[in-house]
Scaffold this active site. Structure first.
Site, mmCIF file in Angstrom:
data_model
loop_
_atom_site.group_PDB
_atom_site.id
_atom_site.type_symbol
_atom_site.label_atom_id
_atom_site.label_comp_id
_atom_site.label_asym_id
_atom_site.label_seq_id
_atom_site.Cartn_x
_atom_site.Cartn_y
_atom_site.Cartn_z
ATOM 1 N N SER A 291 0.853 -1.180 0.000
ATOM 2 C CA SER A 291 0.000 0.000 0.000
ATOM 3 C C SER A 291 0.894 1.237 0.000
ATOM 4 O O SER A 291 1.931 1.257 0.662
ATOM 5 C CB SER A 291 -0.901 0.011 1.239
ATOM 6 O OG SER A 291 -1.488 1.280 1.429
ATOM 7 N N ARG A 330 -20.246 -6.708 -46.819
ATOM 8 C CA ARG A 330 -19.158 -6.180 -46.006
ATOM 9 C C ARG A 330 -19.724 -4.967 -45.282
ATOM 10 O O ARG A 330 -20.357 -4.118 -45.913
ATOM 11 C CB ARG A 330 -17.953 -5.755 -46.877
ATOM 12 C CG ARG A 330 -17.316 -6.850 -47.723
ATOM 13 C CD ARG A 330 -16.008 -7.403 -47.163
ATOM 14 N NE ARG A 330 -15.156 -6.431 -46.524
ATOM 15 C CZ ARG A 330 -14.397 -5.525 -47.151
ATOM 16 N NH1 ARG A 330 -14.408 -5.437 -48.473
ATOM 17 N NH2 ARG A 330 -13.643 -4.706 -46.463
#
Length: 460
Positions: A291, A330
């Site tokens: 931490s 497409r």
């Protein structure tokens, strides 16, 4: 001036095998591999000289091309294949230039590259899942009979064993492995030309002029379906039944399997995060994270990173599922929307699998704390068992009434449920002779947890 994405905000994938297999250079190499395989396949089918296939393959090295320059030039056409074909064509010997990208469309190459990247990434993910499953199996076997509190809706419910919990983690990991293995085996090449008809390849179907004498075995008209098969073989991918430019089953299947894997690993992470809380303390990561403000902390970092991946993965998969609705032969936008979330999903799951293996390997189990926590409710954790035994003698309604009153008294007097029940037995003659010490012992009420664990561990 620009900076590459070094993973500063992505610790889950930074340094993982999946990061290397999904980077820009990896995608570029996959596109080059697709182009080289296409020329080789056309050589095999008589559509190009063998020397052309060799020349393109020798040139198809990502280190020879500028990734950033390709990315910038991709803006003009909407995809990176367009500038890559220009650069690759210029880089090969002059005699091979007519055979670069011949007959293909950009989506053929980019879709195929995505499948190559997915296949290569899944190989590393599957390795990590196997390691994670092996380590979790070890915990399940070691703690087959280690009793702990089973929790439902955050509260103590009935006793269970850590072995059964770990066996459950392993079952999910193996489910993920099986799904990813099946998807990886089915990843297809993509080849259809401009609108999925292979028409351009027909235009080039005349036998190629030989470059060397060994290539002079003239052929007639080429079977273009054989070309698709040859292309897939060159790549080590599955031969598609149809071009899948707007038939996005492969992407959807991949998305589903990856999202499931993130969730499967996320279940293990969620349990570890809960059980490693200071006030519970039943497990802990062997090498917890530091931490920045609290020197005493050892944070469950592997579990945290997996949990983050499990939360992000469904949203990415949703985008890929949304691209199923692709118009025409497409699409405009649906295909383009897939690229980044697919890579992010591969990276997330790759990182989560890597963290999952590390988490399982370094997980410390604390049986002593598990036994202590079983006593936190002063015997109430076995109320289900008592209700069943009492019901046989005094009926279900009366048994519930008696146990509810006993539980309230135990709570209010902060005493053990067994002590209260001794008085109850004197008031309920039908309950005389019951062994309360045995009935209120949480360690004696784990049902078939052991045999269930054994059965789960039989799966390979």
């Amino acid at each position: 001036m620009y900076e590459s994405d070094a993973g500063l905000l992505a610790p889950g994938r930074a340094g993982s095998p999946a990061e290397a297999t999904t980077g820009d250079s990896a995608f570029l190499q996959a596109m080059l591999d697709a182009e080289a395989a296409l020329t080789r396949a056309q050589s095999a089918c008589g559509l190009a000289p063998a020397e052309a296939g060799r020349a393109v393959t020798q040139t198809a090295d990502a280190d020879r091309f500028d990734v950033r320059d390709l990315a910038l030039r991709a803006r003009s056409g909407g995809n990176p294949v367009i500038p890559l074909v220009v650069d690759l064509t210029a880089a090969v010997p002059e005699h091979a230039r007519p055979y670069v990208h011949r007959g293909a469309t950009s989506q053929d190459i980019l879709d195929t590259a995505a499948m190559l990247v997915a296949s290569r990434t899944l190989a590393t993910v599957l390795d990590d899942l196997e390691r994670a499953a092996g380590e979790v199996a070890r915990h399940a076997a070691t703690h087959r009979d280690t009793q702990m509190a089973g929790r439902t809706l955050t509260q103590h419910a009935v006793p269970t064993t850590f072995g059964l919990k770990a066996a459950g983690w392993r079952a999910l990991i193996l489910d993920a492995r099986d799904r990813l293995s099946a998807v990886r085996a089915s990843l297809p090449a993509q080849l259809g030309g401009a609108a999925g008809t292979l028409a351009a390849f027909s235009a080039f179907s005349a036998p190629a002029a030989p470059i060397a004498q060994e290539d002079t075995d003239g052929q007639g008209e080429v079977d273009l379906l054989a070309l698709v098969a040859a292309y897939a073989r060159e790549l080590g991918l599955t031969e598609p039944v149809l071009p899948w430019h707007t038939l996005r089953t492969p992407i959807a299947d991949l998305a589903g399997a990856l999202a499931f894997t993130a969730g499967a690993l996320g279940k293990m992470a969620a349990d570890v995060l809960t059980l490693s809380r200071t006030e519970i303390g039943e497990v802990e990561e062997e090498e917890g994270g530091d931490s920045s403000a609290l020197p005493h902390k050892a944070n469950p970092v592997h579990a945290t990173l997996i949990a983050a991946a499990a939360r992000r993965a469904p949203g990415l998969a949703a985008t890929l599922y949304g691209s199923l609705a692709a118009e025409d032969e497409r699409p405009a936008g649906a295909w383009h929307a897939e690229w980044e979330p697919l890579r992010d999903l591969l990276r997330l799951v790759g990182g989560a699998a890597h963290d999952g293996a590390a988490l399982a390997a370094g997980l410390r189990v604390v049986p002593y704390t598990m036994r202590e926590n079983l006593q936190l409710t002063d015997g109430l954790i076995v109320s289900e068992r008592l209700a069943a035994v009492f019901a046989d003698r005094i009926g279900r309604a009366r048994a519930r009434e008696v146990l509810a009153a006993a539980a309230d008294r135990a709570h209010s007097e902060t005493t053990d449920l067994a002590d209260v029940l001794f008085d109850v037995l004197r008031e309920e003659p039908e309950l005389a002779g019951l062994d309360l010490a045995e009935l209120t012992d949480p360690t004696r009420y784990t049902g078939s947890a052991g045999p269930l664990t054994d059965r789960a561990l039989e799966r390979r």
